[in-house]
Design an enzyme around this catalytic site. Structure first.
Site, PDB file in Angstrom:
ATOM      1  N   HIS A  18      30.898  31.909  25.466  1.00 16.18           N
ATOM      2  CA  HIS A  18      30.757  32.035  26.849  1.00 16.18           C
ATOM      3  C   HIS A  18      30.648  30.866  27.340  1.00 16.18           C
ATOM      4  CE1 HIS A  18      29.244  36.534  26.783  1.00 16.18           C
ATOM      5  NE2 HIS A  18      30.312  36.482  26.138  1.00 16.18           N
TER       6      HIS A  18
ATOM      7  N   GLU B 129      28.313  29.409  29.285  1.00 19.73           N
ATOM      8  CA  GLU B 129      27.046  28.558  29.003  1.00 19.73           C
ATOM      9  C   GLU B 129      27.062  28.020  27.776  1.00 19.73           C
ATOM     10  OE1 GLU B 129      25.991  32.494  31.405  1.00 19.73           O
ATOM     11  OE2 GLU B 129      27.467  31.850  29.878  1.00 19.73           O
TER      12      GLU B 129
ATOM     13  N   CYS C 208      24.335  36.556  30.434  1.00 22.45           N
ATOM     14  CA  CYS C 208      24.079  37.820  29.593  1.00 22.45           C
ATOM     15  C   CYS C 208      22.567  37.892  28.935  1.00 22.45           C
ATOM     16  CB  CYS C 208      24.944  38.248  28.866  1.00 22.45           C
ATOM     17  SG  CYS C 208      25.503  37.013  27.504  1.00 22.45           S
TER      18      CYS C 208
ATOM     19  N   CYS D 267      23.279  34.771  26.352  1.00 22.85           N
ATOM     20  CA  CYS D 267      23.196  33.440  26.692  1.00 22.85           C
ATOM     21  C   CYS D 267      21.729  33.017  27.471  1.00 22.85           C
ATOM     22  CB  CYS D 267      24.250  33.151  27.799  1.00 22.85           C
ATOM     23  SG  CYS D 267      25.952  33.030  27.093  1.00 22.85           S
TER      24      CYS D 267
ATOM     25  N   ALA E 282      59.571  45.599  45.879  1.00 22.92           N
ATOM     26  CA  ALA E 282      60.474  44.683  46.819  1.00 22.92           C
ATOM     27  C   ALA E 282      61.287  45.660  47.617  1.00 22.92           C
ATOM     28  CB  ALA E 282      61.419  43.683  46.079  1.00 22.92           C
TER      29      ALA E 282
ATOM     30  N   ARG F 150      51.781  39.107  37.262  1.00 19.74           N
ATOM     31  CA  ARG F 150      51.959  39.836  36.060  1.00 19.74           C
ATOM     32  C   ARG F 150      50.884  39.410  35.211  1.00 19.74           C
ATOM     33  NH1 ARG F 150      58.373  41.360  34.121  1.00 19.74           N
ATOM     34  NH2 ARG F 150      58.471  43.211  35.735  1.00 19.74           N
TER      35      ARG F 150
ATOM     36  N   ARG G 284      58.234  56.689  43.398  1.00 23.31           N
ATOM     37  CA  ARG G 284      57.489  58.012  43.325  1.00 23.31           C
ATOM     38  C   ARG G 284      56.090  57.721  42.712  1.00 23.31           C
ATOM     39  NH1 ARG G 284      60.048  62.988  40.147  1.00 23.31           N
ATOM     40  NH2 ARG G 284      61.233  62.780  41.769  1.00 23.31           N
TER      41      ARG G 284
ATOM     42  N   SER H 287      52.397  57.861  44.602  1.00 21.59           N
ATOM     43  CA  SER H 287      51.214  58.635  43.865  1.00 21.59           C
ATOM     44  C   SER H 287      50.006  58.091  43.892  1.00 21.59           C
ATOM     45  CB  SER H 287      51.593  59.353  42.310  1.00 21.59           C
ATOM     46  OG  SER H 287      52.982  60.008  42.319  1.00 21.59           O
TER      47      SER H 287
END
Length: 358
Positions: free
Chosen positions: A52, A54, A81, A90, A160, A190, A291, A295
């Site tokens: 992590h 830290e 955490c 941590c 688009a 993405r 579609r 939805s």
């Protein structure tokens, strides 16, 4: 003093962003250790399952300034955490090194943390301040917070459209709407999601690769929303060893690199989100078709939307673009004839600022 705290917290956020696309379903976290107004160590959570922020920060300080650690202030963008996961707590490490003060960007709402790290530090005599640049810290991990509080993946919609508001033409040939520069921006978007999803018709008609080859970072998982199992195994996205998840109403099965997940016919979008949540897929980038996009909008299960409009292209006849609802416009930028517009769902409390589109 608060301005000083903000300066170091800004550095924490800068570090955390270096992990985009590499740590989900964990959050992005950055940390800096400061002694006498000088950074003596810094680090960020670099890879899911790895050390992590830290830990990396303190290890950095141990290389050159071990004697100063117990007289320093630790800045960290998210609450440390206090539980054993893939790595030790941590909060225990901070206490072990006798760090007297910790400045935190925002509290971690994950049920195994959710204030427990702060409480453990305070009980050990550590001075703790929470909420420095809180809005920015929350914004950084908007997908993480949405995932844990809404119990579903963070959903980003993208499409688009032509200048006259069409997403596809009338013929069988694919209508190329956005330009090559916008395509690179899309691949950046993405790369920031855990998975890319398209519907069966889009997969069959466009035969996409569903990767982010125009950007740098691991490719997201590939998901096809295919209720009736219509897609052909000859599609390009099945080439190679990438895992493909097929959401369908027929079966649960695993075949080589294909995972079939059965979803409820009566509430397919909601159940699909439940299934993906159970697989710890934190965010999904939905790219079509019309579609499927509609939805998600109709089910009110979406968080952000990116719409690219080619201002110079008119199709006159074809398939209308999806119609957003409950949305707020955040940003708009031009890119060589394309207009990129960023929306948020007004019900998502964690998307709290307009950011650059690229």
């Amino acid at each position: 003093m608060y301005q000083v705290h903000e300066r170091y917290m800004q550095r924490c956020l800068q570090l955390a962003k270096l992990a985009v696309g590499n740590v989900a379903p964990n959050p992005m976290v950055g940390a800096v250790l400061v002694h006498a107004d000088m950074i003596i160590g810094e680090g960020y959570h670099q890879q899911y399952g790895g050390a992590h922020a830290e830990v990396n920060c303190i290890n950095d300080a141990l290389q050159n300034h071990p004697e100063k650690i117990a007289f320093s202030t630790l800045y960290v963008s998210l609450e440390p955490c206090a539980h054993y996961g893939k790595t030790p707590p941590c909060a225990d490490l901070i206490i072990q090194h006798k760090i007297p003060e910790v400045i935190i960007g925002c509290r971690d709402s994950f049920e195994k943390v959710d204030g427990k790290g702060i409480e453990k530090l305070r009980k050990a005599g550590v001075k703790v301040t929470v909420g420095v640049m809180e809005a920015d810290a929350v914004q950084l991990n908007k997908a993480f917070f949405t995932f844990h509080q809404s119990k579903r993946p963070y959903v980003i919609l993208k499409w688009a459209e032509t200048a006259d508001g069409l997403i596809a033409g009338t013929g069988s040939n694919r209508l190329m709407i956005s330009n090559e520069y916008s395509a690179r921006v899309v691949h950046k978007w993405r790369s920031e999601s855990a998975a890319i999803m398209v519907g069966a018709n889009t997969a069959s008609k466009d035969d996409p690769l569903l990767d982010n080859r125009y950007w740098f970072s691991p490719s997201p998982k590939k998901i096809i929303f295919d209720p009736h199992l219509k897609v052909s195994a000859t599609l390009r996205l099945f080439n190679g060893n990438d895992v493909v998840i097929i959401l369908n109403t027929q079966k649960d099965a695993v075949s080589k690199n294909i995972i079939y997940l059965k979803i409820n016919k009566a509430d397919m979008i909601q159940d699909a989100m439940h299934q993906l949540f159970s697989m710890e897929i934190q965010s999904v980038f939905v790219e079509g078709g019309q579609r499927l996009l509609q939805s998600f909008i109709d089910a009110e299960i979406w968080d952000e939307a990116f719409v690219i409009t080619n201002k110079n292209l008119f199709a006159y006849n074809g398939l209308p673009s999806p119609a957003l609802a409950n949305h707020i416009k955040l940003n708009e930028q031009a890119l060589i004839g394309d207009q990129l517009i960023h929306f948020k769902n007004k019900n998502n409390q964690f998307v709290n600022a307009a950011t650059g589109l690229f």
